[in-house]
Design an enzyme around this catalytic site. Structure first.
Site, PDB file in Angstrom:
ATOM      1  N   THR A 183       0.901 -15.086  -2.464  1.00  0.00           N
ATOM      2  CA  THR A 183       1.312 -13.690  -2.596  1.00  0.00           C
ATOM      3  C   THR A 183       0.798 -12.823  -1.444  1.00  0.00           C
ATOM      4  O   THR A 183       0.757 -11.598  -1.561  1.00  0.00           O
ATOM      5  CB  THR A 183       0.796 -13.112  -3.926  1.00  0.00           C
ATOM      6  OG1 THR A 183      -0.640 -13.274  -3.974  1.00  0.00           O
ATOM      7  CG2 THR A 183       1.417 -13.822  -5.110  1.00  0.00           C
ATOM      8  N   GLY A 238       0.658 -10.460   1.503  1.00  0.00           N
ATOM      9  CA  GLY A 238       1.613  -9.502   2.037  1.00  0.00           C
ATOM     10  C   GLY A 238       2.378  -8.715   0.994  1.00  0.00           C
ATOM     11  O   GLY A 238       3.259  -7.915   1.348  1.00  0.00           O
ATOM     12  N   THR A 239       2.042  -8.877  -0.281  1.00  0.00           N
ATOM     13  CA  THR A 239       2.800  -8.216  -1.346  1.00  0.00           C
ATOM     14  C   THR A 239       2.817  -6.699  -1.189  1.00  0.00           C
ATOM     15  O   THR A 239       3.864  -6.055  -1.295  1.00  0.00           O
ATOM     16  CB  THR A 239       2.215  -8.583  -2.723  1.00  0.00           C
ATOM     17  OG1 THR A 239       2.159 -10.000  -2.839  1.00  0.00           O
ATOM     18  CG2 THR A 239       3.057  -8.025  -3.840  1.00  0.00           C
ATOM     19  N   GLY A 240       1.635  -6.103  -0.956  1.00  0.00           N
ATOM     20  CA  GLY A 240       1.553  -4.649  -0.875  1.00  0.00           C
ATOM     21  C   GLY A 240       2.308  -4.089   0.317  1.00  0.00           C
ATOM     22  O   GLY A 240       3.027  -3.083   0.192  1.00  0.00           O
ATOM     23  N   CYS A 241       2.160  -4.723   1.469  1.00  0.00           N
ATOM     24  CA  CYS A 241       2.887  -4.286   2.668  1.00  0.00           C
ATOM     25  C   CYS A 241       4.389  -4.370   2.431  1.00  0.00           C
ATOM     26  O   CYS A 241       5.155  -3.473   2.822  1.00  0.00           O
ATOM     27  CB  CYS A 241       2.525  -5.170   3.864  1.00  0.00           C
ATOM     28  SG  CYS A 241       0.759  -5.285   4.224  1.00  0.00           S
ATOM     29  N   LYS A 258       0.156   0.169  -8.857  1.00  0.00           N
ATOM     30  CA  LYS A 258       0.586  -1.234  -8.927  1.00  0.00           C
ATOM     31  C   LYS A 258      -0.354  -2.008  -9.861  1.00  0.00           C
ATOM     32  O   LYS A 258      -1.537  -2.133  -9.594  1.00  0.00           O
ATOM     33  CB  LYS A 258       0.584  -1.847  -7.525  1.00  0.00           C
ATOM     34  CG  LYS A 258       1.547  -1.144  -6.563  1.00  0.00           C
ATOM     35  CD  LYS A 258       1.575  -1.784  -5.193  1.00  0.00           C
ATOM     36  CE  LYS A 258       0.258  -1.653  -4.467  1.00  0.00           C
ATOM     37  NZ  LYS A 258       0.362  -2.000  -3.032  1.00  0.00           N
TER      38      LYS A 258
END
Length: 272
Positions: A206, A208-211, A175
């Site tokens: 932003t 919580g983007t990865g989850c 990412k």
């Protein structure tokens, strides 16, 4: 009525609702699958950071997992915060015995830089968890933490992917959201390569983007998509969620997991 596809998240709880188990379940609902959870840790967390974290006993994690999988069954599993080496190894063992694709988000730190994985657990992530992953989704900080490869430009993302794939996941999504310019991710299995690009939205909210991305990938895999299609669809979903992210509290607000639903309803939901 026929039950929707079932997805299990194995992760920590975010009391502020923006990341962790809460983000995972919201994503799954938005994408039309039935979300289930194994809570590995409880955090005291808000828009300003993580004020405390407490991992659950291995026996509690194992019992939650067996309870869900043995009765209800799963079409995909997603992992997030696993906190300790003992939990990493337990979860890896459980997933290895489950006939379902696994999306591994190797969570190391929070959006605010708070540690969510013990340093002593890194080797277990490398040798136990990554080898059972259908898709691993590290960000650039997690790549550096796991492999020592530091990515400062798009051309270095291939090197990062090779370093992560060396630990055994079938696919990896590197990412590139921390780079400047377009929001670019690289999906590869070492031979096939997909560059996923999206406009960068000027929005600091932003959390919580990865989850959200990992849960969206797992949701689409559970619905029967192949990995490249699942990741592309997840990228589209999370890009919309980032664009619609909103202020909450005094710090970094969450992405909007219901952005597509609210758009379909004419954005009729009230805002604080």
């Amino acid at each position: 009525m026929t039950a929707p596809p079932r997805v299990l998240t194995v992760a920590g709880s975010d009391s502020g609702g923006g990341a962790g188990i809460q983000a995972d379940l919201k994503t799954m609902l938005a994408l039309g699958v039935h979300g289930m959870s194994v809570i590995t840790a409880v955090t005291a967390q808000n828009s300003l950071g993580v004020q405390g974290a407490w991992e659950l006993p291995v026996e509690a994690v194992r019992a939650q997992y067996r309870s869900v999988v043995d009765d209800i069954g799963v079409q995909a599993v997603k992992t997030g915060m696993l906190a300790s080496a003992e939990l990493v190894e337990t979860v890896a063992e459980l997933i290895a015995g489950t006939d379902a694709p696994a999306v591994v988000d190797p969570v190391g730190v929070s959006k605010h830089g708070d540690p969510l994985l013990a340093a002593s657990a890194l080797e277990s992530v490398r040798t136990k968890l990554l080898p059972i992953a259908t898709v691993a989704t590290p960000n650039l900080d997690e790549v550096a933490q796991l492999t020592g490869v530091r990515v400062e430009s798009e051309r270095q993302m291939r090197q990062a992917a090779r370093a992560v794939l060396a630990y055994g996941p079938r696919w990896v999504v590197i990412k590139g959201g921390h780079l400047s310019g377009e929001a670019v991710d690289l999906l590869t299995d070492g031979s096939e390569e997909h560059w996923l690009r999206a406009p960068r939205h000027d929005n600091r909210h932003t959390h919580g983007t990865g989850c959200t991305l990992a849960s969206a990938i797992a949701s689409h895999l559970a619905r029967g998509l192949a990995v490249p299609e699942a990741v592309a669809a997840a990228k589209e979903y999370v890009t919309g969620a980032i664009a619609a992210g909103f202020a909450l509290g005094g710090g970094i607000g969450p992405v909007d997991h219901g952005w597509a639903l609210s758009r379909a309803q004419g954005d009729a939901r009230p805002r604080a």
